[in-house]
Design an enzyme around this catalytic site. Structure first.
Site, PDB file in Angstrom:
ATOM      1  N   SER A 106      11.803   2.752   5.716  1.00  0.00           N
ATOM      2  CA  SER A 106      11.286   1.687   4.862  1.00  0.00           C
ATOM      3  C   SER A 106      12.386   0.724   4.425  1.00  0.00           C
ATOM      4  O   SER A 106      12.944   0.000   5.244  1.00  0.00           O
ATOM      5  CB  SER A 106      10.562   2.290   3.660  1.00  0.00           C
ATOM      6  OG  SER A 106       9.947   1.278   2.893  1.00  0.00           O
TER       7      SER A 106
ATOM      8  N   ASP B 194       8.163  -4.962   2.716  1.00  0.00           N
ATOM      9  CA  ASP B 194       9.308  -4.100   3.009  1.00  0.00           C
ATOM     10  C   ASP B 194       9.262  -3.731   4.498  1.00  0.00           C
ATOM     11  O   ASP B 194       8.383  -4.186   5.233  1.00  0.00           O
ATOM     12  CB  ASP B 194       9.343  -2.879   2.086  1.00  0.00           C
ATOM     13  CG  ASP B 194       8.085  -2.015   2.173  1.00  0.00           C
ATOM     14  OD1 ASP B 194       7.158  -2.373   2.922  1.00  0.00           O
ATOM     15  OD2 ASP B 194       8.029  -0.986   1.485  1.00  0.00           O
TER      16      ASP B 194
ATOM     17  N   ASP C  37       8.506  -1.160   6.495  1.00  0.00           N
ATOM     18  CA  ASP C  37       7.355  -0.542   7.160  1.00  0.00           C
ATOM     19  C   ASP C  37       6.036  -1.084   6.603  1.00  0.00           C
ATOM     20  O   ASP C  37       4.981  -0.535   6.873  1.00  0.00           O
ATOM     21  CB  ASP C  37       7.411   0.981   7.050  1.00  0.00           C
ATOM     22  CG  ASP C  37       7.337   1.495   5.619  1.00  0.00           C
ATOM     23  OD1 ASP C  37       7.671   0.725   4.693  1.00  0.00           O
ATOM     24  OD2 ASP C  37       6.954   2.658   5.418  1.00  0.00           O
TER      25      ASP C  37
ATOM     26  N   ASP D 214       4.297  -0.990   3.949  1.00  0.00           N
ATOM     27  CA  ASP D 214       3.288  -0.303   3.139  1.00  0.00           C
ATOM     28  C   ASP D 214       3.220  -0.893   1.732  1.00  0.00           C
ATOM     29  O   ASP D 214       2.376  -0.498   0.928  1.00  0.00           O
ATOM     30  CB  ASP D 214       3.523   1.211   3.094  1.00  0.00           C
ATOM     31  CG  ASP D 214       4.867   1.604   2.490  1.00  0.00           C
ATOM     32  OD1 ASP D 214       5.717   0.716   2.268  1.00  0.00           O
ATOM     33  OD2 ASP D 214       5.078   2.807   2.242  1.00  0.00           O
TER      34      ASP D 214
END
Length: 458
Positions: free
Chosen positions: A104, A247, A249, A251
């Site tokens: 992340s 960010d 990734d 999520d």
């Protein structure tokens, strides 16, 4: 042979490459996941980090040697692994689990993994992660399977894109300019997929769009003020209606209004809660304890049921399932949706906000300004304190005589007539995290924030 694996954290796996996480450890995690969860088929995906390909290959080999079929969805965001785990079918059967290789927003010399079981139920701590850790450390795996698993590459892009569009009414979207900042992370390809099916009157201004594990424009973490400038500048240059940044990734998504102002995730929680309650009257909405008054005021005002949960994705998801909550939100920009298997998504929130803007005819600033004035908040402030538990106790004792309510759901929350605060310890660092809010009194909120910080600095 047993060794201690420091890459296992409370909710996921994260570590520095190669001393804390490497291809040997990744292989062992695959074997341990297979022995612990006992899946027949697992979704695997990866982010854009330079080590993600080799770690994914080693992880997959561990699963394959255990006889597990691996369905590889390639470069993706964490939520695409969630989606594929609960939605993709092979021979009429959904998947038994999913693993995302990602770190992340951690530094670029880190990598990690996020693990789920069937229906994208989280695997963390006592719900299975500790058992996987113990197996990976001991290497006491079952013998390799007589028949090795199959590695199958699958493309979920069309079904995932169509799922995202279910949350909005595409026909009501109006012309607008949108700045999108993928931060050289994994979000770019999803933006391209959505751009292809959304009305042509919606113009995307793409910055830091190409995935690049070298992170030439810094680690993608819009929570850091220094990482917001490029999004703000693009909004001003193009006179955009809204800005969105993610960010690595994706999520989490972070929103900026038409003036370039960063909107705290707390106020987006209230905005989305309102949207869902107008669609599902009386529904339950789950929120975290850090900042609450705005969310509770909106939810109760629309006859919904506000439900407080401990901070953290595993706790939020568990509580949402228990209450059958339609939506859950954390001020940290994690947003969870019942129709997304109670998982968090960084794509659904901004689509819902666009839909709200178009239906209401209001700018994003107009949608949040009143709520920001009614419940001004400090935003999360971090302080490095070696004895963090003692610091919480000192603050509690200082205010306990005047507190109307004290709550320990997550750290220390104390309420007074016109203000409240939450103070909690970090799970991983010698930090305390402070959030303060008031009832329509910016000066009081600022004064109490300084007062508590002064107590912590003594």
């Amino acid at each position: 042979m047993t060794d201690s694996l420091t890459c296992f954290k409370a909710y996921d796996i994260r570590g520095r490459i190669p001393d804390e996480l490497n291809i040997d450890i990744a292989y062992r995690i695959g074997r341990a996941y297979a022995d612990s969860i006992k899946p027949q088929s697992v979704i695997v995906g990866r982010d854009i980090r330079l080590t993600s390909d080799e770690l994914t290959a080693a992880l997959s080999n561990g699963l394959l040697d255990a006889g597990v079929d691996v369905y590889d969805i390639g470069l993706c965001g964490t939520e695409e692994v969630y989606f594929a785990t609960f939605a993709y079918q092979a021979q009429g059967q959904t998947m038994d689990g999913g693993i995302m290789v990602t770190a992340s927003h951690n530094p670029k010399d880190y990598n990690g993994m996020k693990l789920v079981r069937e229906q994208s139920r989280p695997i963390s701590g006592d719900s299975g992660l500790n058992a996987i850790k113990a197996l990976a450390e001991s290497r006491r795996f079952s013998p390799p399977a007589c028949e090795r698993g199959r590695l199958i590459h699958v493309d979920i892009s069309a079904s995932y894109t169509q799922h995202l569009l279910q949350y909005i009414n595409v026909s009501t979207l109006k012309a607008m300019k949108i700045v999108v900042n993928a931060g050289n992370g994994a979000a770019g390809h999803v933006i391209d997929q959505l751009e292809a099916v959304l009305p042509k009157s919606i113009k995307f201004i793409k910055i830091h769009h190409e995935p690049n594990g070298h992170f030439p424009n810094g680690i993608p973490n819009p929570l850091l003020p220094e990482n917001r400038h490029s999004t703000m500048a693009a909004i001003a240059e193009h006179h955009a209606d809204i800005g969105i940044a993610w960010d690595g990734d994706f999520d989490r998504c972070f929103l900026f209004d038409e003036t370039g102002r960063f909107i705290e995730g707390y106020y987006i929680v209230g905005l989305l809660a309102e949207a869902f309650l107008r669609q599902y009257p009386g529904a339950s909405i789950v929120h975290d304890p850090r900042l609450t008054w705005n969310t509770v005021d909106i939810v109760t005002g629309l006859n919904g049921q506000p439900i407080q949960s401990k901070t953290g994705h595993a706790f939020i998801k568990e509580r949402m399932r228990l209450e059958d909550a339609v939506y859950g939100g954390e001020m940290s920009a994690h947003h969870y949706f019942r129709d997304f298997a109670y998982c968090d998504s960084g794509m659904i929130p901004w689509l819902l906000v666009l839909d709200l803007m178009c239906r209401s005819g209001k700018k994003l600033s107009q949608l949040v300004d009143e709520r920001m004035q009614l419940f001004p908040a400090s935003g999360e402030i971090n302080r490095t304190i070696a004895q963090s538990s003692a610091a919480l106790k000192k603050v509690e004792q200082h205010y306990q005589a005047h507190a109307l309510a004290t709550d320990f759901t997550d750290g220390l929350s104390m309420e007074f007539t016109d203000w409240r605060f939450n103070l909690r310890c970090s799970n991983t660092e010698p930090l305390v995290r402070l959030n303060v809010e008031s009832r329509a009194n910016q000066a009081l909120m600022l004064a109490k924030t300084e007062e508590i910080l002064a107590l912590l600095d003594e």
